[in-house]
Enzyme design. Structure first.
Site, mmCIF file in Angstrom:
data_model
loop_
_atom_site.group_PDB
_atom_site.id
_atom_site.type_symbol
_atom_site.label_atom_id
_atom_site.label_comp_id
_atom_site.label_asym_id
_atom_site.label_seq_id
_atom_site.Cartn_x
_atom_site.Cartn_y
_atom_site.Cartn_z
ATOM 1 N N HIS A 179 -10.290 -5.537 -2.393
ATOM 2 C CA HIS A 179 -8.937 -5.802 -1.951
ATOM 3 C C HIS A 179 -8.986 -5.949 -0.590
ATOM 4 C CE1 HIS A 179 -10.259 -1.256 -2.207
ATOM 5 N NE2 HIS A 179 -9.442 -1.302 -0.878
ATOM 6 N N HIS A 211 -6.787 -6.020 2.727
ATOM 7 C CA HIS A 211 -5.605 -5.155 3.477
ATOM 8 C C HIS A 211 -5.155 -6.351 4.250
ATOM 9 C CE1 HIS A 211 -6.835 -0.695 2.698
ATOM 10 N NE2 HIS A 211 -7.931 -1.416 2.586
ATOM 11 N N ASP A 225 0.707 -1.169 0.015
ATOM 12 C CA ASP A 225 0.081 -0.008 0.066
ATOM 13 C C ASP A 225 0.852 1.344 -0.086
ATOM 14 O OD1 ASP A 225 -3.237 0.554 1.369
ATOM 15 O OD2 ASP A 225 -1.719 2.089 1.239
ATOM 16 N N GLY A 269 -15.570 3.501 4.159
ATOM 17 C CA GLY A 269 -14.535 4.024 3.498
ATOM 18 C C GLY A 269 -14.049 3.545 2.324
ATOM 19 N N GLN A 270 -14.530 2.747 1.559
ATOM 20 C CA GLN A 270 -13.943 2.054 0.614
ATOM 21 C C GLN A 270 -13.446 3.066 -0.537
ATOM 22 O OE1 GLN A 270 -16.301 -1.106 -1.615
ATOM 23 N NE2 GLN A 270 -14.518 -1.537 -2.774
ATOM 24 N N ASN A 289 -12.864 -3.069 3.624
ATOM 25 C CA ASN A 289 -13.867 -2.056 3.588
ATOM 26 C C ASN A 289 -14.638 -2.202 2.295
ATOM 27 O OD1 ASN A 289 -12.505 -0.524 5.800
ATOM 28 N ND2 ASN A 289 -10.871 0.030 4.352
HETATM 29 P P1 5GP Z 1 -9.830 1.384 0.902
HETATM 30 O O1 5GP Z 1 -9.953 2.647 1.708
HETATM 31 O O2 5GP Z 1 -10.438 1.344 -0.470
HETATM 32 O O3 5GP Z 1 -10.189 0.232 1.573
HETATM 33 O O4 5GP Z 1 -8.243 1.261 0.506
HETATM 34 C C1 5GP Z 1 -7.578 1.664 -0.533
HETATM 35 C C2 5GP Z 1 -6.000 1.552 -0.488
HETATM 36 O O5 5GP Z 1 -5.387 1.851 -1.675
HETATM 37 C C3 5GP Z 1 -5.610 2.530 0.512
HETATM 38 O O6 5GP Z 1 -4.839 2.100 1.720
HETATM 39 C C4 5GP Z 1 -4.628 3.432 -0.410
HETATM 40 O O7 5GP Z 1 -3.560 3.861 0.359
HETATM 41 C C5 5GP Z 1 -4.330 2.694 -1.365
HETATM 42 N N1 5GP Z 1 -4.153 2.904 -2.611
HETATM 43 C C6 5GP Z 1 -4.850 3.691 -3.288
HETATM 44 N N2 5GP Z 1 -4.212 4.094 -4.544
HETATM 45 C C7 5GP Z 1 -3.030 3.202 -4.890
HETATM 46 C C8 5GP Z 1 -1.965 3.273 -5.720
HETATM 47 O O8 5GP Z 1 -2.013 3.737 -6.737
HETATM 48 N N3 5GP Z 1 -1.403 2.301 -5.340
HETATM 49 C C9 5GP Z 1 -0.879 1.622 -4.250
HETATM 50 N N4 5GP Z 1 0.179 0.689 -4.228
HETATM 51 N N5 5GP Z 1 -1.835 1.860 -3.229
HETATM 52 C C10 5GP Z 1 -2.934 2.668 -3.293
#
Ligand code: 5GP
Ligand code: ZN
Length: 111
Positions: free
Chosen positions: A97, A99, A29, A90-91, A84
């Site tokens: 994905h 985490h 991430d 907060g997705q 999420n």
């Molecule tokens: P969410 O909030 O949707 O569960 O998590 C999205 C995650 O994707 C966040 O932790 C954010 O830091 C990560 N993220 C967003 N854009 C990118 C990217 O371009 N590259 C990488 N490696 N991580 C990303």
């Protein structure tokens, strides 16, 4: 389709890749919340957990997370797997994905 994670899969956007096979991609991430913070995704575009019907890929995702946890040495100390879903959680990216977080004591409950 304008999906940032699909672009990472197609190597159109760089990422620090931890594991890759024909079905699963795992990468660090860019905004890590723990010493180990890896995103594990299916290569097939699935938007959210609501769209997972009859997909065997979940088994593959967990097998990869299990393997990475061992490689990173957090299988014994502990780790957390988070998905999420939607606005309240907060997705931010609409490509499913998981985490994988570890390497420090994680607090509970999450915010
Ligand atoms: P969410 O909030 O949707 O569960 O998590 C999205 C995650 O994707 C966040 O932790 C954010 O830091 C990560 N993220 C967003 N854009 C990118 C990217 O371009 N590259 C990488 N490696 N991580 C990303
Ligand atoms: Zn996608």
């Amino acid at each position: 389709m304008d999906c940032i994670f699909c672009k990472i899969i197609k190597k159109e956007i760089p990422a620090s890749i931890v594991f890759e096979d024909d079905k699963v991609l795992a990468f660090n991430d860019t905004n890590p919340q723990a010493p180990v913070h890896i995103l594990v995704i299916p290569k097939q575009h699935v938007a959210t957990v609501n769209d997972l019907d009859a997909m065997n890929v979940v088994r593959d995702l967990f097998a990869v997370m299990n393997r990475i946890a061992k490689e990173k040495g957090i299988d014994k100390t502990g780790y957390r797997i988070v998905v999420n879903h939607g606005k309240h959680a907060g997705q931010a990216v609409d490509h499913l994905h998981f985490h994988l977080l570890g390497g420090r004591k994680l607090t509970w409950p999450p915010g």
